[in-house]
Design an enzyme around this catalytic site. Sequence first.
Site, PDB file in Angstrom:
ATOM      1  N   ASN A  12     -16.227 -23.131  90.817  1.00  0.00           N
ATOM      2  CA  ASN A  12     -17.609 -23.443  91.184  1.00  0.00           C
ATOM      3  C   ASN A  12     -17.560 -24.146  92.537  1.00  0.00           C
ATOM      4  OD1 ASN A  12     -20.216 -24.250  91.451  1.00  0.00           O
ATOM      5  ND2 ASN A  12     -20.271 -25.542  89.612  1.00  0.00           N
ATOM      6  N   LYS A  14     -19.923 -24.978  94.336  1.00  0.00           N
ATOM      7  CA  LYS A  14     -21.096 -25.853  94.517  1.00  0.00           C
ATOM      8  C   LYS A  14     -21.659 -25.654  95.938  1.00  0.00           C
ATOM      9  CE  LYS A  14     -19.287 -28.838  90.932  1.00  0.00           C
ATOM     10  NZ  LYS A  14     -19.191 -30.182  90.338  1.00  0.00           N
ATOM     11  N   HIS A  96     -25.671 -25.944  84.514  1.00  0.00           N
ATOM     12  CA  HIS A  96     -24.674 -26.895  85.028  1.00  0.00           C
ATOM     13  C   HIS A  96     -25.245 -28.317  84.996  1.00  0.00           C
ATOM     14  CE1 HIS A  96     -21.964 -29.013  87.709  1.00  0.00           C
ATOM     15  NE2 HIS A  96     -21.076 -28.094  87.364  1.00  0.00           N
ATOM     16  N   GLU A  98     -25.278 -30.580  87.105  1.00  0.00           N
ATOM     17  CA  GLU A  98     -26.033 -30.973  88.303  1.00  0.00           C
ATOM     18  C   GLU A  98     -27.438 -30.375  88.287  1.00  0.00           C
ATOM     19  OE1 GLU A  98     -22.806 -29.784  90.838  1.00  0.00           O
ATOM     20  OE2 GLU A  98     -21.664 -31.376  89.868  1.00  0.00           O
ATOM     21  N   GLU A 166     -18.385 -29.165  79.866  1.00  0.00           N
ATOM     22  CA  GLU A 166     -18.092 -30.018  81.019  1.00  0.00           C
ATOM     23  C   GLU A 166     -18.672 -31.412  80.765  1.00  0.00           C
ATOM     24  OE1 GLU A 166     -17.467 -27.612  84.797  1.00  0.00           O
ATOM     25  OE2 GLU A 166     -19.623 -27.669  84.559  1.00  0.00           O
ATOM     26  N   GLY A 172     -16.125 -34.370  88.909  1.00  0.00           N
ATOM     27  CA  GLY A 172     -16.031 -34.947  90.245  1.00  0.00           C
ATOM     28  C   GLY A 172     -15.565 -36.393  90.259  1.00  0.00           C
ATOM     29  N   SER A 212     -12.756 -32.243  86.608  1.00  0.00           N
ATOM     30  CA  SER A 212     -11.539 -32.755  87.246  1.00  0.00           C
ATOM     31  C   SER A 212     -10.275 -31.998  86.815  1.00  0.00           C
ATOM     32  CB  SER A 212     -11.384 -34.264  87.005  1.00  0.00           C
ATOM     33  OG  SER A 212     -12.488 -34.962  87.584  1.00  0.00           O
TER      34      SER A 212
HETATM   35  P1  13P Z   1     -14.794 -30.912  89.409  1.00  0.00           P
HETATM   36  O1  13P Z   1     -13.675 -29.935  89.060  1.00  0.00           O
HETATM   37  O2  13P Z   1     -14.929 -31.148  90.880  1.00  0.00           O
HETATM   38  O3  13P Z   1     -14.713 -32.138  88.575  1.00  0.00           O
HETATM   39  O4  13P Z   1     -16.171 -30.164  88.984  1.00  0.00           O
HETATM   40  C1  13P Z   1     -16.271 -29.603  87.739  1.00  0.00           C
HETATM   41  C2  13P Z   1     -17.508 -28.780  87.690  1.00  0.00           C
HETATM   42  O5  13P Z   1     -18.606 -29.298  87.716  1.00  0.00           O
HETATM   43  C3  13P Z   1     -17.362 -27.324  87.630  1.00  0.00           C
HETATM   44  O6  13P Z   1     -18.587 -26.698  87.377  1.00  0.00           O
END
Ligand code: 13P
Length: 249
Positions: A12, A14, A96, A98, A166, A172, A212
């Site tokens: 992803n 982002k 997601h 976010e 997740e 993150g 992560s």
């Molecule tokens: P990170 O791997 O940066 O923690 O993000 C995970 C994520 O949100 C994947 O959709």
Amino acid sequence: IMSSRTFFVGGNWKMNGDKKSLGDLITTLNTASLNDETEVVCGAPTVYLDFARSNLDARIGVAAQNCYKVAKGAFTGEISPVMIKDCGVEWVILGHSERRHVFGESDELIGQKVAHALESGLGVIACIGEKLEEREAGTTEEVVYAQTQAIADNVKDWSKVVLAYEPVWAIGTGKTASPEQAQEVHEKLREWMKANVSEAVADSVRIIYGGSVTGANCKELGSQNDVDGFLVGGASLKPEFVDIINARA
Ligand code: 13P
């Protein structure tokens, strides 16, 4: 014992990258030796979907990171599954954390998006996960079951759905769930699927972990019985993503 479920590794990206850096990443992926028993999908920013699909090798799938719940109309700024498919893109990430927590998407809206994306022929990477305060309050199961129910109510064909667990506190933050923490929730989700959908779907649906994931922790996470792959944020933008794709090699 390895399951018969095909390992699935999603990246992803982002809201990161530009044509130069993503082009370099695409070259790295195209020329890498990738485990051909693992399904790989890269989630590109909307404006780079066409660029990603045109440049990535056909063995690597592409996903949009969001879409709207109808095919077309006066919805300024939105994109529809039919547009995603028109770019040759096969997948969409929905729900997601976010989208849920930065942009306020509800379970109901996410469910409507899941239904429309599947009806339009896209594969859906459907995301769920509890916040830190929910885990600390002991409500992790309640939260992820409710999120999964809102998705399941909108799915007819589970072969086109990958469920991504997740935990929000792991996204993150560098605070990866331990292999035991991930396995525990994945196993419970599979039991929930068995009780609320069917035994066949519970056995076949891929439940992937996100939060992560790195080259250093992917092998141990990926060796858990109910962890069928990953959804990777930060590390999917680095050459390290190749090691994560090859976690089970
Ligand atoms: P990170 O791997 O940066 O923690 O993000 C995970 C994520 O949100 C994947 O959709």
